[in-house]
Design a protein around this motif. Structure first.
Motif, PDB file in Angstrom:
ATOM      1  N   LEU A  45       0.724  -0.925   0.228  1.00  0.00           N
ATOM      2  CA  LEU A  45       0.140   0.534   0.281  1.00  0.00           C
ATOM      3  C   LEU A  45       0.869   1.232  -0.399  1.00  0.00           C
ATOM      4  O   LEU A  45       0.272   1.957  -0.120  1.00  0.00           O
ATOM      5  CB  LEU A  45      -1.064  -0.080   1.454  1.00  0.00           C
ATOM      6  N   ASP A  62      -9.665   4.629   0.055  1.00  0.00           N
ATOM      7  CA  ASP A  62      -9.080   2.549   0.407  1.00  0.00           C
ATOM      8  C   ASP A  62      -8.355   1.891   0.907  1.00  0.00           C
ATOM      9  O   ASP A  62      -7.525   1.533   0.970  1.00  0.00           O
ATOM     10  CB  ASP A  62      -9.442   2.295  -1.121  1.00  0.00           C
ATOM     11  N   GLY A  66      -6.230   0.714   4.282  1.00  0.00           N
ATOM     12  CA  GLY A  66      -5.826   0.255   4.260  1.00  0.00           C
ATOM     13  C   GLY A  66      -4.475   0.182   4.847  1.00  0.00           C
ATOM     14  O   GLY A  66      -4.034  -0.666   5.618  1.00  0.00           O
ATOM     15  N   GLU A  70      -2.730  -1.783   8.471  1.00  0.00           N
ATOM     16  CA  GLU A  70      -1.392  -1.901   8.626  1.00  0.00           C
ATOM     17  C   GLU A  70      -1.250  -2.008  10.579  1.00  0.00           C
ATOM     18  O   GLU A  70      -0.397  -2.518  10.874  1.00  0.00           O
ATOM     19  CB  GLU A  70      -0.555  -1.556   7.776  1.00  0.00           C
ATOM     20  N   ILE A  99     -12.893  -2.098  10.435  1.00  0.00           N
ATOM     21  CA  ILE A  99     -11.989  -2.650  10.840  1.00  0.00           C
ATOM     22  C   ILE A  99     -11.216  -2.974  11.613  1.00  0.00           C
ATOM     23  O   ILE A  99     -10.114  -4.353  12.093  1.00  0.00           O
ATOM     24  CB  ILE A  99     -10.229  -1.277  10.355  1.00  0.00           C
TER      25      ILE A  99
END
Length: 214
Positions: A45, A62, A66, A70, A99
């Motif tokens: 990413l 997005d 992401g 992480e 998430i």
């Protein structure tokens, strides 16, 4: 303790974020920090984000989400984190909740520092800096000995463009437009803590502690 910190420009958010970091031994993380770390680490990413930024583009939700995913599973986030500058929209907040749920976590508290608009205008529009040595001043709270002149090197002080009153008021308007829906979102989830951001730093810190333990 997983926290989100809101606060308009000039509300003292940086000071209170550092207080939370030191008090609860959790990291302060922002989208900017996360993007730079992901790029430096060369994660998939991060590589994608670097390509977009190199072309002058805006990194999509997005990718940011992401990178958040992480970041929050790294070892230093085990005991929690202070999320600064994110989320900014309801869809981002929904995605963040998902998430965290997938990681078996949830936002515990959303701290919103509330400061009167005129006080913020006074705080920001009064700032001055020396272009030569970098020394900072404030025309009300930390004025130079001679008006408009740096005490250290004698250079003429300047005001940053984004500290001009019209710009400050516009920044505050944009902030309110962005965060008002988010405040309602988190209020409906019973995690919003609205903290008066006026007064001595220690007083504000005590208000935050009281809200977090209540």
């Amino acid at each position: 303790m997983d926290l989100v910190l809101f606060g308009p420009p000039g509300a003292g958010k940086g000071t209170q974020a550092q207080f939370l970091v030191e008090s609860y031994k959790i990291p302060q993380i922002s989208t900017g920090d996360m993007l730079r770390a992901a790029v430096k680490a060369g994660t998939p990413l991060g590589v994608k984000a670097q390509e977009i930024m190199a072309q002058g583009g805006l990194v999509s939700d997005d990718i940011v989400l992401g990178i958040v995913a992480e970041r929050i599973v790294q070892d230093d986030c085990c005991a929690g984190f202070v999320l600064d500058g994110f989320p900014r929209t309801i869809p981002q907040a929904d995605a963040l909740d998902l998430i965290l749920k997938q990681a078996g976590r949830a936002i515990d508290h959303v701290i919103s520092l509330e400061v009167d608009t005129e006080e913020i205008v006074k705080r920001l529009s009064g700032r001055r800096s020396c272009p030569s040595c970098g020394k900072g001043y404030h025309i009300t709270f930390d004025a130079p000995k001679e008006e408009g002149v740096c005490d250290i090197c004698g250079s003429s002080l300047v005001q940053r463009a984004d500290d001009q009153e019209d710009t400050v008021r516009n920044r505050l308007l944009v902030y309110e437009q962005q965060t008002a829906p988010l405040k309602e979102y988190y209020r409906s989830k019973h995690v919003l803590c609205s903290i008066p951001g006026m007064g001595a730093i220690a007083e504000i810190q005590q208000r935050i502690i009281n809200a977090l333990v209540s």
